[in-house]
Design an enzyme around this catalytic site. Structure first.
Site, PDB file in Angstrom:
ATOM      1  N   ASN A   1       0.857  -1.191   0.000  1.00  0.00           N
ATOM      2  CA  ASN A   1       0.000   0.000   0.000  1.00  0.00           C
ATOM      3  C   ASN A   1       0.892   1.240   0.000  1.00  0.00           C
ATOM      4  O   ASN A   1       1.509   1.563   1.009  1.00  0.00           O
ATOM      5  CB  ASN A   1      -0.899  -0.025   1.252  1.00  0.00           C
ATOM      6  CG  ASN A   1      -1.720   1.234   1.385  1.00  0.00           C
ATOM      7  OD1 ASN A   1      -1.858   2.014   0.438  1.00  0.00           O
ATOM      8  ND2 ASN A   1      -2.278   1.449   2.570  1.00  0.00           N
TER       9      ASN A   1
ATOM     10  N   GLU B   1      -5.457  -5.461  10.539  1.00  0.00           N
ATOM     11  CA  GLU B   1      -4.536  -4.345  10.716  1.00  0.00           C
ATOM     12  C   GLU B   1      -4.838  -3.634  12.032  1.00  0.00           C
ATOM     13  O   GLU B   1      -5.664  -2.698  12.073  1.00  0.00           O
ATOM     14  CB  GLU B   1      -4.681  -3.344   9.566  1.00  0.00           C
ATOM     15  CG  GLU B   1      -4.351  -3.921   8.209  1.00  0.00           C
ATOM     16  CD  GLU B   1      -3.732  -2.866   7.307  1.00  0.00           C
ATOM     17  OE1 GLU B   1      -2.601  -3.067   6.871  1.00  0.00           O
ATOM     18  OE2 GLU B   1      -4.371  -1.834   7.071  1.00  0.00           O
TER      19      GLU B   1
ATOM     20  N   GLY C   1       1.855   2.221  10.821  1.00  0.00           N
ATOM     21  CA  GLY C   1       2.720   3.394  10.719  1.00  0.00           C
ATOM     22  C   GLY C   1       3.390   3.790  12.025  1.00  0.00           C
ATOM     23  O   GLY C   1       3.941   4.876  12.136  1.00  0.00           O
TER      24      GLY C   1
ATOM     25  N   HIS D   1      -9.763   0.771   5.152  1.00  0.00           N
ATOM     26  CA  HIS D   1      -8.464   1.004   5.792  1.00  0.00           C
ATOM     27  C   HIS D   1      -8.667   1.940   6.992  1.00  0.00           C
ATOM     28  O   HIS D   1      -9.497   2.851   6.936  1.00  0.00           O
ATOM     29  CB  HIS D   1      -7.501   1.627   4.778  1.00  0.00           C
ATOM     30  CG  HIS D   1      -6.084   1.656   5.266  1.00  0.00           C
ATOM     31  ND1 HIS D   1      -5.625   2.591   6.162  1.00  0.00           N
ATOM     32  CD2 HIS D   1      -5.025   0.849   4.987  1.00  0.00           C
ATOM     33  CE1 HIS D   1      -4.347   2.367   6.415  1.00  0.00           C
ATOM     34  NE2 HIS D   1      -3.955   1.312   5.718  1.00  0.00           N
TER      35      HIS D   1
ATOM     36  N   GLU E   1      -7.040   4.338   8.042  1.00  0.00           N
ATOM     37  CA  GLU E   1      -6.865   5.773   7.746  1.00  0.00           C
ATOM     38  C   GLU E   1      -8.127   6.356   7.120  1.00  0.00           C
ATOM     39  O   GLU E   1      -8.457   7.523   7.332  1.00  0.00           O
ATOM     40  CB  GLU E   1      -5.632   5.973   6.839  1.00  0.00           C
ATOM     41  CG  GLU E   1      -4.333   5.769   7.626  1.00  0.00           C
ATOM     42  CD  GLU E   1      -3.138   5.343   6.786  1.00  0.00           C
ATOM     43  OE1 GLU E   1      -3.203   5.419   5.545  1.00  0.00           O
ATOM     44  OE2 GLU E   1      -2.134   4.914   7.386  1.00  0.00           O
TER      45      GLU E   1
HETATM   46  C1  PEP Z   1      -1.031   0.013   5.923  1.00  0.00           C
HETATM   47  O1  PEP Z   1      -1.099   1.190   5.600  1.00  0.00           O
HETATM   48  O2  PEP Z   1      -1.908  -0.777   5.570  1.00  0.00           O
HETATM   49  C2  PEP Z   1       0.096  -0.420   6.736  1.00  0.00           C
HETATM   50  C3  PEP Z   1       0.126  -1.645   7.169  1.00  0.00           C
HETATM   51  O3  PEP Z   1       1.046   0.534   6.997  1.00  0.00           O
HETATM   52  P1  PEP Z   1       2.461   0.297   7.719  1.00  0.00           P
HETATM   53  O4  PEP Z   1       3.086  -0.946   7.129  1.00  0.00           O
HETATM   54  O5  PEP Z   1       3.240   1.529   7.405  1.00  0.00           O
HETATM   55  O6  PEP Z   1       2.198   0.130   9.164  1.00  0.00           O
END
Ligand code: PEP
Length: 272
Positions: free
Chosen positions: A9, A169, A175, A97, A99
């Protein structure tokens, strides 16, 4: 047998003219990978450039999008519909997601609608679910995952479930550099499978792919990928930086893709 899937991503990064150099470097580093499905998920504006570049890729890499509107077309200024993505050879689409949930107010209901719209258009949803830190600390992980899954998949026709990939997630891991331990992730993935089993039956639960996302790093990639219920990774930040950290991110993807070749010794060489 569930095929492993590693998705990158890129979030709101990489312009259309950065795509080809990135892909060339990635392919030089990774070589041919056929046993694992790889998905690149650029911004909308970089999709055509990536689609064109992928036509000549010796390694099959699928194209994904980061979002889709819940209606197929209409007066929704600034939005992108599923048919528009399909017309650009997009196969996968990230839905829900954290975000999007956090900054754009996407609710479980909206996520459920998007899943259905994507499936109707022939797209493969990557449905993201995961608890916040406070929800984990309050022992509400299962409650949150179950709600997100039941609403996200509530209107999914059973015959289409095999097109869905679930991404666990945990919000506190995205992040932040704080990866879930393999045990924490495995526990959540097994729970996700149990919710799918109760909604769609044990066969569907056994075959659906559930990938982990949240600060995936080389040190833990092998441990994560070798868990029974973890079928791949959704990698954000580490899949980026085509200049300074290019080798690192490519190597990480390669290690995720080929866990058998990952060793602690070479993990130390990889800096993210
Ligand atoms: C994501 O944005 O789905 C993600 C897993 O980000 P990161 O690997 O930066 O934590």
């Amino acid at each position: 047998m569930r095929r492993k899937i590693v998705a990158a991503n890129w979030k709101m990064n990489l312009t259309h003219d950065e795509v080809k150099p990135y892909l060339d470097s990635f392919l030089t580093e990774v070589g041919e990978v056929t046993d694992v499905q790889i998905v690149f998920i650029p911004s909308y504006t970089s999709i055509p450039a990536l689609a064109m570049a992928l036509e000549k890729s010796p390694t099959p890499i699928e194209l994904g999008a980061q979002n889709v509107h819940w209606q197929s077309s209409g007066a929704f200024t600034g939005e992108v519909g599923a048919a528009m993505l399909r017309a650009l050879q997009v196969k996968y689409v990230v839905i829900g997601h954290s975000e999007r949930r956090q900054w754009f107010g996407e609710t479980d209901e909206l996520v459920g609608k998007k899943v259905v719209t994507a499936l109707h258009a022939g797209l493969y949803p990557l449905l993201c679910v995961g608890e916040s830190l406070s929800e984990r600390e309050e022992n509400r992980v299962e409650e949150v995952l179950e709600r997100q899954l039941r609403k996200g998949l509530g209107d999914c026709p059973p015959q289409d479930l095999s097109s869905v990939v679930i991404a666990y997630e945990p919000v506190w891991a995205i992040g932040t550099g704080r990866t879930a331990t393999a045990a924490q992730a495995q526990e959540a993935h097994a729970f996700i499978r149990s919710v799918v089993a109760s909604a769609f039956g044990p066969a569907a639960a056994k075959s659906i792919r559930v990938q982990y996302g949240g600060s995936v790093k080389p040190e833990i990639a092998q441990a994560l990928m070798s868990q029974n219920d973890i079928d791949g990774a959704l990698v954000g930040g580490a899949s980026l930086d085509p200049v300074a950290s290019r080798k690192s991110s490519e190597t990480l993807l390669k290690r995720c893709a080929q866990p058998a070749r990952f060793t602690e010794a070479n993990a130390t060489k990889i800096k993210l």
